[in-house]
Write a protein that holds these residues in place. Structure first.
Motif, PDB file in Angstrom:
ATOM      1  N   GLY B 118       0.818  -1.204   0.000  1.00 40.15           N
ATOM      2  CA  GLY B 118       0.000   0.000   0.000  1.00 40.15           C
ATOM      3  C   GLY B 118       0.854   1.257   0.000  1.00 40.15           C
ATOM      4  O   GLY B 118       0.581   2.217  -0.738  1.00 40.15           O
ATOM      5  N   SER B 119       1.920   1.254   0.812  1.00 43.27           N
ATOM      6  CA  SER B 119       2.789   2.436   0.860  1.00 43.27           C
ATOM      7  C   SER B 119       3.459   2.658  -0.493  1.00 43.27           C
ATOM      8  O   SER B 119       3.513   3.788  -0.999  1.00 43.27           O
ATOM      9  N   ILE B 120       3.960   1.567  -1.074  1.00 39.65           N
ATOM     10  CA  ILE B 120       4.601   1.703  -2.385  1.00 39.65           C
ATOM     11  C   ILE B 120       3.613   2.301  -3.384  1.00 39.65           C
ATOM     12  O   ILE B 120       3.928   3.240  -4.122  1.00 39.65           O
ATOM     13  N   GLY B 121       2.383   1.782  -3.379  1.00 36.30           N
ATOM     14  CA  GLY B 121       1.380   2.259  -4.326  1.00 36.30           C
ATOM     15  C   GLY B 121       1.035   3.720  -4.108  1.00 36.30           C
ATOM     16  O   GLY B 121       0.964   4.509  -5.056  1.00 36.30           O
ATOM     17  N   LEU B 122       0.835   4.098  -2.839  1.00 36.98           N
ATOM     18  CA  LEU B 122       0.481   5.490  -2.544  1.00 36.98           C
ATOM     19  C   LEU B 122       1.591   6.434  -2.970  1.00 36.98           C
ATOM     20  O   LEU B 122       1.349   7.448  -3.631  1.00 36.98           O
ATOM     21  N   VAL B 123       2.836   6.079  -2.577  1.00 35.88           N
ATOM     22  CA  VAL B 123       3.962   6.950  -2.911  1.00 35.88           C
ATOM     23  C   VAL B 123       4.114   7.052  -4.424  1.00 35.88           C
ATOM     24  O   VAL B 123       4.245   8.148  -4.986  1.00 35.88           O
ATOM     25  N   ALA B 124       4.035   5.905  -5.110  1.00 38.51           N
ATOM     26  CA  ALA B 124       4.186   5.916  -6.561  1.00 38.51           C
ATOM     27  C   ALA B 124       3.096   6.759  -7.210  1.00 38.51           C
ATOM     28  O   ALA B 124       3.362   7.567  -8.098  1.00 38.51           O
ATOM     29  N   SER B 173       1.971 -10.838  -2.424  1.00 39.07           N
ATOM     30  CA  SER B 173       0.794  -9.976  -2.354  1.00 39.07           C
ATOM     31  C   SER B 173       1.134  -8.491  -2.505  1.00 39.07           C
ATOM     32  O   SER B 173       0.242  -7.686  -2.747  1.00 39.07           O
ATOM     33  N   VAL B 174       2.406  -8.135  -2.349  1.00 34.50           N
ATOM     34  CA  VAL B 174       2.788  -6.718  -2.388  1.00 34.50           C
ATOM     35  C   VAL B 174       2.313  -6.009  -3.668  1.00 34.50           C
ATOM     36  O   VAL B 174       1.685  -4.953  -3.593  1.00 34.50           O
ATOM     37  N   PRO B 175       2.550  -6.570  -4.868  1.00 31.18           N
ATOM     38  CA  PRO B 175       2.126  -5.840  -6.066  1.00 31.18           C
ATOM     39  C   PRO B 175       0.613  -5.680  -6.188  1.00 31.18           C
ATOM     40  O   PRO B 175       0.144  -4.728  -6.815  1.00 31.18           O
ATOM     41  N   TRP B 176      -0.179  -6.597  -5.595  1.00 29.57           N
ATOM     42  CA  TRP B 176      -1.637  -6.441  -5.667  1.00 29.57           C
ATOM     43  C   TRP B 176      -2.035  -5.118  -5.035  1.00 29.57           C
ATOM     44  O   TRP B 176      -2.788  -4.329  -5.606  1.00 29.57           O
ATOM     45  N   TYR B 177      -1.503  -4.896  -3.809  1.00 35.89           N
ATOM     46  CA  TYR B 177      -1.837  -3.657  -3.098  1.00 35.89           C
ATOM     47  C   TYR B 177      -1.226  -2.452  -3.805  1.00 35.89           C
ATOM     48  O   TYR B 177      -1.834  -1.396  -3.912  1.00 35.89           O
ATOM     49  N   ALA B 178       0.008  -2.600  -4.255  1.00 36.94           N
ATOM     50  CA  ALA B 178       0.705  -1.464  -4.854  1.00 36.94           C
ATOM     51  C   ALA B 178      -0.058  -0.954  -6.076  1.00 36.94           C
ATOM     52  O   ALA B 178      -0.301   0.237  -6.227  1.00 36.94           O
ATOM     53  N   ARG B 179      -0.462  -1.890  -6.940  1.00 36.16           N
ATOM     54  CA  ARG B 179      -1.180  -1.465  -8.149  1.00 36.16           C
ATOM     55  C   ARG B 179      -2.517  -0.833  -7.817  1.00 36.16           C
ATOM     56  O   ARG B 179      -2.898   0.193  -8.387  1.00 36.16           O
ATOM     57  N   LEU B 180      -3.214  -1.447  -6.880  1.00 31.68           N
ATOM     58  CA  LEU B 180      -4.540  -0.964  -6.502  1.00 31.68           C
ATOM     59  C   LEU B 180      -4.449   0.455  -5.938  1.00 31.68           C
ATOM     60  O   LEU B 180      -5.140   1.374  -6.380  1.00 31.68           O
ATOM     61  N   LEU B 181      -3.553   0.642  -4.946  1.00 27.73           N
ATOM     62  CA  LEU B 181      -3.502   1.942  -4.290  1.00 27.73           C
ATOM     63  C   LEU B 181      -2.879   3.000  -5.186  1.00 27.73           C
ATOM     64  O   LEU B 181      -3.185   4.178  -5.058  1.00 27.73           O
ATOM     65  N   ARG B 182      -2.007   2.582  -6.094  1.00 29.69           N
ATOM     66  CA  ARG B 182      -1.452   3.555  -7.031  1.00 29.69           C
ATOM     67  C   ARG B 182      -2.564   4.154  -7.885  1.00 29.69           C
ATOM     68  O   ARG B 182      -2.677   5.363  -8.032  1.00 29.69           O
TER      69      ARG B 182
END
Lengths: 341, 305, 344
Positions: B118-124, B173-182
């Motif tokens: 989630g953090s990665i996605g938000l920051v990105a 699971s990290v990329p699932w959240y990252a893509r979603l939150l991005r």
């Protein structure tokens, strides 16, 4: 069009490069002694040093990666110390059993998914729809290896309808003459109907267990797509032309509902690759999955490492093929829209 | 045209709502979740499993690990409601202990994956540019592996065990959240009230805390419920093939492995009970996720991945 | 110009009597079309106007027998070519749809199958009723039809896909499919709503020419009164599943008798009046079609009957009246009184 293809090819190359780098990082660079991983805890210091040298671990890290990747693409996938054979030869030997099971499972479970999705969406059938949806939920939550066990207890142990965990044919039965190495096809080619029948019986339970996850996923996806497409105005227009209900559905709803499910081919493949490791051992199926499982038990990690990188490469390539396939069969991708009025 | 679309065609009062009212709307949708029966049933099932995991080890005498060879391979009875295994251990106690392990580890995996991804996605999504490009390429690399196989790679590389298996599943699971939150962050960044808040001098941190986080929470919860079910399943799968929890740990997947050979000689209870427990938890989690998606996002914009 | 209400007009092309359509959901039954009757003479152009959700589209689909579950036609007759097509099975209706009654839908972006060529979709419309037709002959017919709807390079464009056409072009294709077999009735559901104003005018002009040439009667469903005044001979105003006022176009624009018709007209921007202030809107919302009031459905919003007990208690019957610009049938307790007032 060719630019799209080139772009996708580049993307896939990048993904394969990234995946190999990640696998290299996880399995070679991060803490953990690769030589010990390969040889297992009982290895002598001398053997460890020898493997360290073979792997080039005394070399700089870039050289190590170069060896890792070039070895992989030249088919030099390492040596299994427990089976005394090269990993690539073992894979070649075990490949047909895995591919036959996977293909059969694919046809069986995808066919069932299509039929059930049609039953629950073509015309208004609330009860059938509720049953299909419930079944897909439970199928989604059932671990494939547990389903394998249940199927064996029911159909082998209790009902004696189907054979137990004894591989592709009965113990002692002779294999059909090898042409494709797929028993179902080879037995037909040789006219051995009995072998065909036995091979089919042996494949049924593992195929169901292997496909359960993809089956449940596909039923839900197809059902949702079909429901959405059948509400599209072009279906009403087609019916307004005088087409019978089924004709309109078959010509216009089905293609539009099936087309987007192609994207899930990669997902299904991932299920089958990982599933083979989970399922084959339960049925004593002599494929790559049980080879990898035995390697894990014996800590023969050269086999496991090769399997992991191979899976990633196959996975990326299949996803690439899906994208290219879209460019061929979906006119909206194949032909650019004309913007002039 | 269906009855639904007839209803939808009716004009809706009011223009698009400003932020505070949207937050109230979010509160309303949470209350709608609480009132929904099709959500309440799987949630109740999960609560029962949690109670089972917490209470059985307290009130049920037999130890999950103590061997008692005299009592081995006993069928379910009053003394052992789920029977005993090949070493005479009580299966009920082991299934309950397995529930503790599965629920705890899967929760940690879900939280860890959501926090990092989630953090990665938000920051990105909020920063864009090179940060966005690089982090998304890294996510693509993770997605280049079939999910369970990447988790296998992590356990093989870092050493077999439940903690590395958990690490592997979390990584998956990290990329699932990252893509979603991005994509959520990008969408929210361009909403008028965020631009207004920016213009009024709100700091970036304040905007994220006050406006962005409340907006992304619903989709994050949907994804977490789905990922929790996946984590339970994947951890059991890894343990089943010997890459996760090791025998004799009473982990459900490891228990099924242990019970495998006995299933075909008639002692079905050793593997069946942990398997059924697994099935119940995973099915309930995916039902929770699906129903939440239906309620919070009726148009289905946030497909998984 | 004659009027729909003229009982002496010979043999209507389409005659609908007491048609009702409901959608049955678990919680409630939605009465989308309630006991609707009207006649359509050969070559007549009837406009059906009303707000969203008034049941216009449900009426169109009911006539074609295309209501899907959980909806169904609950009763009524639909006489076409001397028989009641409401009694036909879906299979029998197949030979009527497209051949005797054709359909043009509102959104050209979604009215064509995105993965089939235009040619295949037009040929399909022909082949559905002429099974023995040779492929080459069907293709020639399809190309002629495309030419008919003023699409150039018709022969080549048959092999193109919908996304290669602009919105207006797509709507022409949909019209080409509809007129392929010379239907006696064409139902056009908001045929121009999704188009920009210029394209709208072109498509309307095309439709105008084609229905003239093919001698087709048209039911044009729209919420745009401007289109009605340009294109139609007669008009029916639909509210809450009923036709509350049916008349010639002149009558509606000169002396709208039902208070709802009047309110609808007041919503049309008129350049002369725009300066006088903001556009009026009809107060309130259309009624919930699953729980209708016992009296007149418009009563709660009606400037005339809002406070009159009769309007809330008693459903108005159709009143045949004769206004200054021709006859009309109006479902309002005060139809005669309002006509008298207007004539003064």
């Amino acid at each position: 069009m060719s630019r799209v293809v080139a772009y996708r090819l580049l993307g896939s190359l990048a993904a394969i490069f990234g995946a190999s780098l990640l696998a290299f990082l996880i399995m070679r660079v991060l803490p953990g002694d690769p030589a010990r991983i390969i040889l297992g805890p009982l290895a002598t210091p001398k053997a460890l040093a020898e493997v360290n040298h073979q792997l080039g671990l005394d070399q700089p890290i870039f050289a190590q990666y170069w060896h890792y990747i070039s070895d992989f693409f030249t088919g030099n996938w390492g040596y299994s110390y427990t089976l005394n054979a090269s990993v690539s030869s073992l894979f070649v030997e075990r490949f047909p059993a895995t591919i036959e099971l996977a293909l059969f499972s694919f046809v069986l479970t995808m066919g069932a998914a299509v039929i059930l999705a049609l039953l629950s969406t073509y015309r208004h059938r609330p009860v059938t729809d509720a049953i299909v949806r419930g079944a897909s939920y439970i199928g989604f939550g059932t671990p494939p290896f547990f389903l394998a066990l249940l199927l064996l207890i029911i159909f082998f142990k209790s009902l004696h309808w189907l054979p137990g965990p004894e591989g592709r044919l009965q113990v002692g039965a002779s294999e059909p003459p090898a042409v494709t190495h797929l028993f179902l096809i080879d037995s037909l080619l040789a006219g051995q109907l009995n072998t065909f029948w036995e091979s089919l019986r042996h494949m049924l339970l593992p195929a169901i267990a292997l496909g359960i996850g993809s089956f449940s996923f596909m039923v839900r996806l197809l059902r949702a797509n079909l429901l959405e497409v059948s509400r599209e105005p072009f279906i009403t227009v087609a019916r307004g032309k005088g087409l019978p209900r089924w004709t309109a559905f078959r010509r216009h709803a089905l293609p539009n509902a099936f087309l987007p499910t192609l994207t899930s081919a990669g997902l299904v493949l991932g299920e089958f690759l990982a599933g083979s490791v989970l399922i084959e051992r339960v049925f004593d199926w002599p494929g790559i999955g049980s080879l990898v499982f035995e390697a894990i038990v014996k800590q023969d990690f050269a086999i496991v490492q090769a399997f992991i990188l191979l899976s990633a490469v196959i996975f990326v390539l299949v996803n690439l093929m899906v994208d290219l396939l879209y460019a061929v069969i979906d006119p909206r991708v194949r032909i650019p829209a004309v913007t002039s009025a | 045209m269906s009855a639904d679309s007839l209803a939808i065609e009716r004009p809706q009062p009011g223009p698009s709502e400003p932020s505070p009212r949207r937050l109230k709307a979010a509160g309303r949708s949470l209350r709608a979740l609480a009132a929904d029966r099709r959500l309440a049933i799987p949630v109740a099932i999960l609560v029962l499993v949690i109670l089972f995991a917490l209470l059985v080890p307290v009130f049920w005498g037999p130890s999950p690990t103590k061997q008692n060879l005299v009592d081995s391979l006993q069928a379910p009875s009053g003394a052992h409601p789920m029977g005993t295994d090949q070493l005479g251990r009580d299966v009920l106690a082991r299934v309950a202990e397995g529930a503790r392990i599965s629920l705890l580890v899967a929760s940690l995996v879900t939280l860890g994956g959501a926090l990092i991804g989630g953090s990665i996605g938000l920051v990105a999504g909020l920063l864009g540019g090179a940060t966005d490009g690089i982090s998304m390429r890294v996510m693509d690399t993770i997605l280049a592996f079939p999910p369970l196989i990447l988790a296998m790679a992590v356990t093989v590389g870092l050493g077999v065990g439940l903690s590395t298996a958990a690490l592997g599943v979390a990584l998956v699971s990290v990329p699932w959240y990252a893509r979603l939150l991005r994509s959520e962050a990008i969408r929210i960044r361009s909403l008028p009230f965020i631009e207004a808040a920016h213009a009024l001098g709100s700091t970036r941190g304040r905007i994220i805390r006050r406006h962005v986080i409340p907006h992304v929470l619903p989709v994050l919860f949907i994804q977490m419920a789905a990922a929790f079910g996946y984590a339970v399943l994947a951890l059991a799968g890894l343990s089943f093939i010997g890459l996760g929890a090791q025998v004799p740990t009473p982990e459900w997947g490891a228990m099924i492995t242990e019970g495998l050979q006995y299933s075909l000689t008639g002692q079905w209870w050793i593997a069946i009970f942990p398997g059924v427990a697994l099935l119940i938890v995973v099915t309930a989690a995916s039902m929770v996720s699906d129903r939440m998606r239906d309620l919070l996002d009726p148009r289905g914009q946030y497909e998984r991945l | 110009m004659t009027v729909t209400t003229d009982a002496s007009s010979p043999d209507p092309a389409l005659s609908v009597r007491n048609l009702s359509t409901v959608y049955e959901a678990k919680a409630a039954t939605v009465h989308a079309v309630r006991d609707v009757s009207f006649d359509l003479r050969p070559m007549e152009r009837l406009g059906i106007v009303g707000e969203s959700g008034s049941g216009k589209s449900a009426l169109a689909l009911s006539i074609l027998g295309l209501i899907e579950p959980p909806g169904r036609v609950a009763g009524g007759e639909i006489m076409l070519g001397g028989r009641d097509i409401a009694k036909l099975s879906d299979r029998e209706l197949g030979s009527v749809r497209g051949k005797e009654i054709a359909l043009v839908l509102q959104d050209p972006a979604t009215a064509l199958d995105p993965v089939k060529t235009i040619g295949r979709q037009i040929i399909e419309a022909i082949a559905a009723h002429e099974p023995g037709l040779k492929r080459s002959a069907a293709r020639r017919r399809a190309a002629e039809l495309l030419g008919d709807v003023e699409i150039s390079h018709a022969e080549q464009r048959l092999d193109e896909y919908p996304h290669q056409f602009s919105g207006g072009m797509r709507q022409r294709v949909v019209i080409a499919m509809a007129i392929a077999l010379n239907p006696s009735v064409l139902i056009a559901d908001e045929p121009t709503t999704a188009l920009d104003v210029t394209t709208q005018a072109q498509v309307l002009a095309l439709l105008d020419r084609l229905v003239d040439e093919h001698r087709t009667a048209v039911i044009l469903i729209t919420h745009n009164l401007g289109i009605v005044s340009e294109f139609c001979d007669s008009v029916a105003v639909m509210y809450a599943g009923r036709l509350v006022e049916t008349s010639g176009v002149d009558h509606i624009f000169e002396s709208p008798t039902h208070p709802y018709s009047e309110a609808l007209l007041a919503c049309v921007p008129n350049p002369e009046k725009l300066a006088q202030g903001p556009l009026p809107a009809i107060a309130g919302y259309p009624p919930d079609l699953s729980s209708l009031p016992s009296g007149c459905a418009f009563a709660p919003r009606c400037p005339v009957g809002r406070d009159i007990p009769q309007c809330h208690q008693e459903a108005p019957q159709p009143h045949a009246v004769s206004g200054p610009a021709g006859p009309a049938v109006v479902e309002c307790h005060f139809a005669e009184a309002r006509i008298r007032e207007a004539s003064r």
